[in-house]
Every structure is written in C-alpha cells, then in structure tokens.
Motif scaffolding. Structure first.
Motif, PDB file in Angstrom:
ATOM      1  N   TRP A 265      -8.834 -19.998 -31.815  1.00 16.05           N
ATOM      2  CA  TRP A 265      -9.576 -20.734 -32.841  1.00 16.05           C
ATOM      3  C   TRP A 265      -9.300 -22.232 -32.609  1.00 16.05           C
ATOM      4  CZ3 TRP A 265      -7.088 -16.137 -33.766  1.00 16.05           C
ATOM      5  CH2 TRP A 265      -7.814 -15.106 -34.371  1.00 16.05           C
ATOM      6  N   PRO A 266     -10.134 -22.920 -31.831  1.00 22.87           N
ATOM      7  CA  PRO A 266      -9.820 -24.316 -31.468  1.00 22.87           C
ATOM      8  C   PRO A 266      -9.714 -25.247 -32.668  1.00 22.87           C
ATOM      9  CG  PRO A 266     -12.052 -23.702 -30.802  1.00 22.87           C
ATOM     10  CD  PRO A 266     -11.372 -22.449 -31.206  1.00 22.87           C
ATOM     11  N   GLU A 267     -10.545 -25.031 -33.686  1.00 21.15           N
ATOM     12  CA  GLU A 267     -10.494 -25.920 -34.845  1.00 21.15           C
ATOM     13  C   GLU A 267      -9.216 -25.747 -35.650  1.00 21.15           C
ATOM     14  OE1 GLU A 267     -12.859 -22.210 -36.006  1.00 21.15           O
ATOM     15  OE2 GLU A 267     -12.523 -23.473 -34.245  1.00 21.15           O
ATOM     16  N   HIS A 268      -8.510 -24.647 -35.438  1.00 20.19           N
ATOM     17  CA  HIS A 268      -7.244 -24.391 -36.126  1.00 20.19           C
ATOM     18  C   HIS A 268      -6.057 -24.466 -35.159  1.00 20.19           C
ATOM     19  CE1 HIS A 268      -9.236 -23.021 -39.852  1.00 20.19           C
ATOM     20  NE2 HIS A 268     -10.137 -22.513 -39.038  1.00 20.19           N
ATOM     21  N   ASN A 269      -6.324 -24.768 -33.901  1.00 18.54           N
ATOM     22  CA  ASN A 269      -5.282 -24.833 -32.874  1.00 18.54           C
ATOM     23  C   ASN A 269      -4.439 -23.551 -32.861  1.00 18.54           C
ATOM     24  OD1 ASN A 269      -4.078 -26.313 -30.743  1.00 18.54           O
ATOM     25  ND2 ASN A 269      -2.314 -26.800 -32.048  1.00 18.54           N
ATOM     26  N   LEU A 270      -5.124 -22.416 -33.055  1.00 14.56           N
ATOM     27  CA  LEU A 270      -4.446 -21.132 -33.210  1.00 14.56           C
ATOM     28  C   LEU A 270      -4.832 -20.186 -32.070  1.00 14.56           C
ATOM     29  CD1 LEU A 270      -2.663 -19.261 -35.018  1.00 14.56           C
ATOM     30  CD2 LEU A 270      -4.816 -18.508 -36.103  1.00 14.56           C
ATOM     31  N   VAL A 271      -3.814 -19.625 -31.440  1.00 13.01           N
ATOM     32  CA  VAL A 271      -3.999 -18.616 -30.400  1.00 13.01           C
ATOM     33  C   VAL A 271      -3.606 -17.258 -30.963  1.00 13.01           C
ATOM     34  CG1 VAL A 271      -3.111 -17.756 -28.195  1.00 13.01           C
ATOM     35  CG2 VAL A 271      -3.683 -20.175 -28.458  1.00 13.01           C
ATOM     36  N   GLY A 272      -4.437 -16.258 -30.728  1.00 13.08           N
ATOM     37  CA  GLY A 272      -4.147 -14.897 -31.179  1.00 13.08           C
ATOM     38  C   GLY A 272      -4.034 -13.949 -30.008  1.00 13.08           C
ATOM     39  N   GLU A 273      -3.015 -13.111 -30.032  1.00 14.90           N
ATOM     40  CA  GLU A 273      -2.814 -12.138 -28.954  1.00 14.90           C
ATOM     41  C   GLU A 273      -2.692 -10.733 -29.545  1.00 14.90           C
ATOM     42  OE1 GLU A 273      -2.906 -12.283 -25.772  1.00 14.90           O
ATOM     43  OE2 GLU A 273      -2.833 -14.418 -25.309  1.00 14.90           O
ATOM     44  N   CYS A 274      -3.464  -9.813 -28.967  1.00 14.62           N
ATOM     45  CA  CYS A 274      -3.412  -8.406 -29.369  1.00 14.62           C
ATOM     46  C   CYS A 274      -2.650  -7.646 -28.294  1.00 14.62           C
ATOM     47  CB  CYS A 274      -4.826  -7.851 -29.517  1.00 14.62           C
ATOM     48  SG  CYS A 274      -4.873  -6.127 -30.009  1.00 14.62           S
ATOM     49  N   ASP A 275      -1.509  -7.092 -28.660  1.00 12.44           N
ATOM     50  CA  ASP A 275      -0.596  -6.488 -27.690  1.00 12.44           C
ATOM     51  C   ASP A 275      -0.738  -4.968 -27.672  1.00 12.44           C
ATOM     52  OD1 ASP A 275       0.455  -9.024 -27.169  1.00 12.44           O
ATOM     53  OD2 ASP A 275       1.861  -8.848 -28.837  1.00 12.44           O
ATOM     54  N   GLY A 276      -0.976  -4.438 -26.483  1.00  7.60           N
ATOM     55  CA  GLY A 276      -1.033  -3.000 -26.304  1.00  7.60           C
ATOM     56  C   GLY A 276      -0.102  -2.573 -25.201  1.00  7.60           C
ATOM     57  N   ALA A 277       0.189  -1.287 -25.133  1.00  9.18           N
ATOM     58  CA  ALA A 277       1.134  -0.781 -24.134  1.00  9.18           C
ATOM     59  C   ALA A 277       0.630  -1.031 -22.720  1.00  9.18           C
ATOM     60  CB  ALA A 277       1.369   0.714 -24.357  1.00  9.18           C
ATOM     61  N   VAL A 278      -0.699  -0.975 -22.528  1.00 11.78           N
ATOM     62  CA  VAL A 278      -1.246  -1.153 -21.185  1.00 11.78           C
ATOM     63  C   VAL A 278      -0.958  -2.551 -20.668  1.00 11.78           C
ATOM     64  CG1 VAL A 278      -3.398  -1.192 -19.851  1.00 11.78           C
ATOM     65  CG2 VAL A 278      -3.044   0.549 -21.608  1.00 11.78           C
ATOM     66  N   LYS A 279      -0.809  -3.491 -21.593  1.00 11.28           N
ATOM     67  CA  LYS A 279      -0.619  -4.883 -21.215  1.00 11.28           C
ATOM     68  C   LYS A 279       0.731  -5.097 -20.524  1.00 11.28           C
ATOM     69  CE  LYS A 279      -2.121  -9.118 -23.522  1.00 11.28           C
ATOM     70  NZ  LYS A 279      -2.392  -9.708 -24.841  1.00 11.28           N
ATOM     71  N   TYR A 280       1.676  -4.243 -20.824  1.00 14.15           N
ATOM     72  CA  TYR A 280       3.023  -4.445 -20.294  1.00 14.15           C
ATOM     73  C   TYR A 280       3.494  -3.190 -19.574  1.00 14.15           C
ATOM     74  CZ  TYR A 280       2.524  -7.981 -23.897  1.00 14.15           C
ATOM     75  OH  TYR A 280       2.048  -8.994 -24.680  1.00 14.15           O
ATOM     76  N   LYS A 281       2.955  -2.967 -18.375  1.00 17.01           N
ATOM     77  CA  LYS A 281       3.306  -1.769 -17.626  1.00 17.01           C
ATOM     78  C   LYS A 281       4.698  -1.851 -17.039  1.00 17.01           C
ATOM     79  CE  LYS A 281      -1.416  -0.446 -16.472  1.00 17.01           C
ATOM     80  NZ  LYS A 281      -2.387  -0.152 -15.397  1.00 17.01           N
ATOM     81  N   ASP A 282       5.222  -3.078 -16.948  1.00 19.00           N
ATOM     82  CA  ASP A 282       6.576  -3.220 -16.430  1.00 19.00           C
ATOM     83  C   ASP A 282       7.246  -4.407 -17.121  1.00 19.00           C
ATOM     84  OD1 ASP A 282       5.826  -5.682 -15.044  1.00 19.00           O
ATOM     85  OD2 ASP A 282       4.847  -4.378 -13.584  1.00 19.00           O
ATOM     86  N   GLY A 283       8.552  -4.524 -16.903  1.00 18.35           N
ATOM     87  CA  GLY A 283       9.304  -5.579 -17.558  1.00 18.35           C
ATOM     88  C   GLY A 283       8.849  -6.968 -17.167  1.00 18.35           C
TER      89      GLY A 283
END
Length: 328
Positions: A265-283
């Motif tokens: 959201w550029p007007e709010h300088n806000l970054v949002g991240e949706c975290d799922g298991a697939v995103k982190y297959k390894d350490g």
C-alpha cells in the motif's frame, strides 16, 4: 480351454494381447480381437483394472499420483460417453488450477459435460454429469489428446455460486495461465501488464454468456500478478471489507536488491506478506525472507504479516490486523 489361452502339447498357455495403457472400452477391445473371457482372465490375474462399467486399464498403468488417478477415472467416463468433455473439477485437475478450499479437486468425483440428449441419464454413469451446449472455442484437448473445456470456460464453471474470495483463487490462477499463453517466454512484468491482464479478463468474460453480476465483479477484480491462492483469498476478503486495494507483487528497489512483496500500500508505506509453508521449503528460504523484511524495516517501510492458514480459516482476524496497520 478358454479363449484367453492356447494349447501346446496339452499345456494351456495364455494367449498374449497388449494390455491398454489408456482407458479403453469393451467394444474397442472386441474390435481388436479381445473377448470378454480374455478380459475376465486378466481381471482375475490382477493385471487389468476395471475403471468403471465397461472400461478397462492395465494395472501397471494405474498411476500413484492422486491427480493422475482422478484423470484416469475421468477419461474412463469419456470412453463410456464419447460425446462428453472433461469439465468442472476434472478440467481443473487437467489445467492445474488451485482449489479455494482445504480439499483438492482430485478428491472430488470426476466431472464431464455432455450435450443435451447425449445419454447423460444413463444409470451406469460414474461421477458427475453436466448438460450444456459448449461452443467449439470453449473445448480443447489436453496434452494426452482428451477433450476438455477451455481454461477460461473451466474457470467460469467453477466460480458460479462461489463468494468473491474463493472465486478469485480460481480466476487469478486462470488469468495467470492465460497471460503465459500470450507471450513466448513470460516475465514477471507480463503478469501485471495492463494489456495482457485486460486480454485475460476478456477471455474470462467471453466464456460466460450473460454473466451474473457477481461473476462480472469477480472478473473485474481478477489480477494475474497474484502468485498464490492465499494472496487471492486475501485480496477478496480485503475487497469485501472495504479496505484499500494493495499493489500485488509490486517492484520495490532497495540498495540491497529488488523485492516483490505480496502486497504493498504505497500511500500508507505498508508492506504485507502472506506466509505459507510452500514459501519456506528450507531454512535458507526462511532466513532470506527475514533478511528482506529487515532491509525494508531499515528503510522505514511498515510491515504486516499473516499466515495462509489464517486467511483460509479465520479471514476476519487477518482483515482486522491489516485494517489496524492501515489506520482504519
């Protein structure tokens, strides 16, 4: 001596015949000289499987993967109903479209569509039979040559009656695949190219004759830039809650490299991240994600995070969290 055997010097030996590696009907087998007795012998021996009444497959060709098994059963239904076309959840399996829920498409009954009067009322049918007229441009062939509803038609069939967040899971994925088909070698920027996005939406609209307002709204909100089902669900719930629409997979240039957060959201300088298991297959993937977050925080970006399972099971929790971060 059975027809599936031959006698040499008083010893019976099986008469060889090639077992089918694709679903095949008894009528087709008869046409190449295979008798019901020969089929029965192979069934008893376990080398042949009956997929549904009158349709068979070599046991060695029965796949281990659940999606491939679903397609084998769906194709058996096509063999039994030559006028049928793979559709709905079976077409979704063929196209690799994501399911908006916790269950997978391949866990549902097989589904085909037949034209009116094509014998869809048969008591021997398996799975779900739909009746509809399909224009020629809404039917294609899968890589194995079996008839299947087009990608756009499949998506429209699946979103009917679904709430916006679930509809976007299907439509976003279909639009992404459509965009890939418009270019020889898709780049990240192609998925947010306005012309390609508009072309994908037009194909989706074209696959729905006189679409209901809810479907038109969902298509208008479709974005091929969204990379996961969780992102699409999030977008739908944000829209229903009246929150500002973020930029999805926006390019953010930093001294440490270029980042593409799930939401921005550029007007709010806000970054949002949706975290799922697939995103982190390894350490290492987890460490890299934490490093990117810290880089953005050091540049005074604000952050809000939520889990894929949260947006699937408790979307109101995510909506409240994001609304707070946005100052609503």
């Amino acid at each position: 001596m059975t027809p599936d055997s031959a006698e040499t010097d008083g010893v019976r030996t099986p008469k060889p015949w090639t077992l089918p590696t694709q679903p095949i009907s008894m009528t087709q087998l008869r046409n190449v000289g295979v008798t019901p007795e020969m089929v029965a012998t192979r069934l008893r021996a376990g080398s042949l499987l009956r997929l549904r009444r009158g349709v068979f497959l070599a046991a060695a060709a029965w796949p281990e993967d659940p999606s491939a098994r679903h397609l084998a059963l769906a194709r058996a239904e096509l063999v039994a109903n030559p006028a049928a076309v793979l559709s709905h959840q079976s077409a979704a399996v063929a196209w690799g479209l994501p399911s908006p829920g916790f269950d997978r498409w391949c866990e549902q009954p097989v589904s085909v569509t037949l034209p009116a009067g094509a014998g869809h009322g048969s008591q021997s049918r398996a799975g779900v039979h739909h009746v509809a007229g399909l224009p020629a441009e809404q039917v294609t062939r899968d890589p194995a040559g079996w008839p299947v509803t087009s990608l756009a038609r499949t998506a429209i069939d699946l979103v009917r009656g679904r709430p916006l967040p679930e509809a976007l899971v299907i439509l976003d994925a279909a639009a992404r695949k459509l965009c890939e088909g418009f270019v020889a070698s898709p780049r990240r920027s192609d998925y947010s190219n306005p012309q390609l996005v508009r072309a994908a939406r037009d194909q989706l609209l074209g696959a729905s004759s006189r679409p209901a307002p809810a479907i038109s709204e969902a298509i208008a909100a479709t974005e091929s830039a969204r990379e996961s089902a969780a992102e699409s669900l999030s977008a739908g719930h944000f829209r229903l809650a009246g929150l500002p629409t973020p930029v999805f997979q926006a390019r953010i240039d930093t001294p440490s490299g270029v980042f593409f957060p799930d939401c921005y959201w550029p007007e709010h300088n806000l970054v949002g991240e949706c975290d799922g298991a697939v995103k982190y297959k390894d350490g290492e993937a987890y460490v890299q994600e934490k490093w990117r977050e810290q880089v953005l925080r050091d540049l005074e970006f604000r952050m809000v995070r939520w889990l894929a399972r949260e947006i699937m099971s408790e979307p109101w929790v995510v909506v409240k969290r994001v609304a707070r971060a946005l100052g609503f």
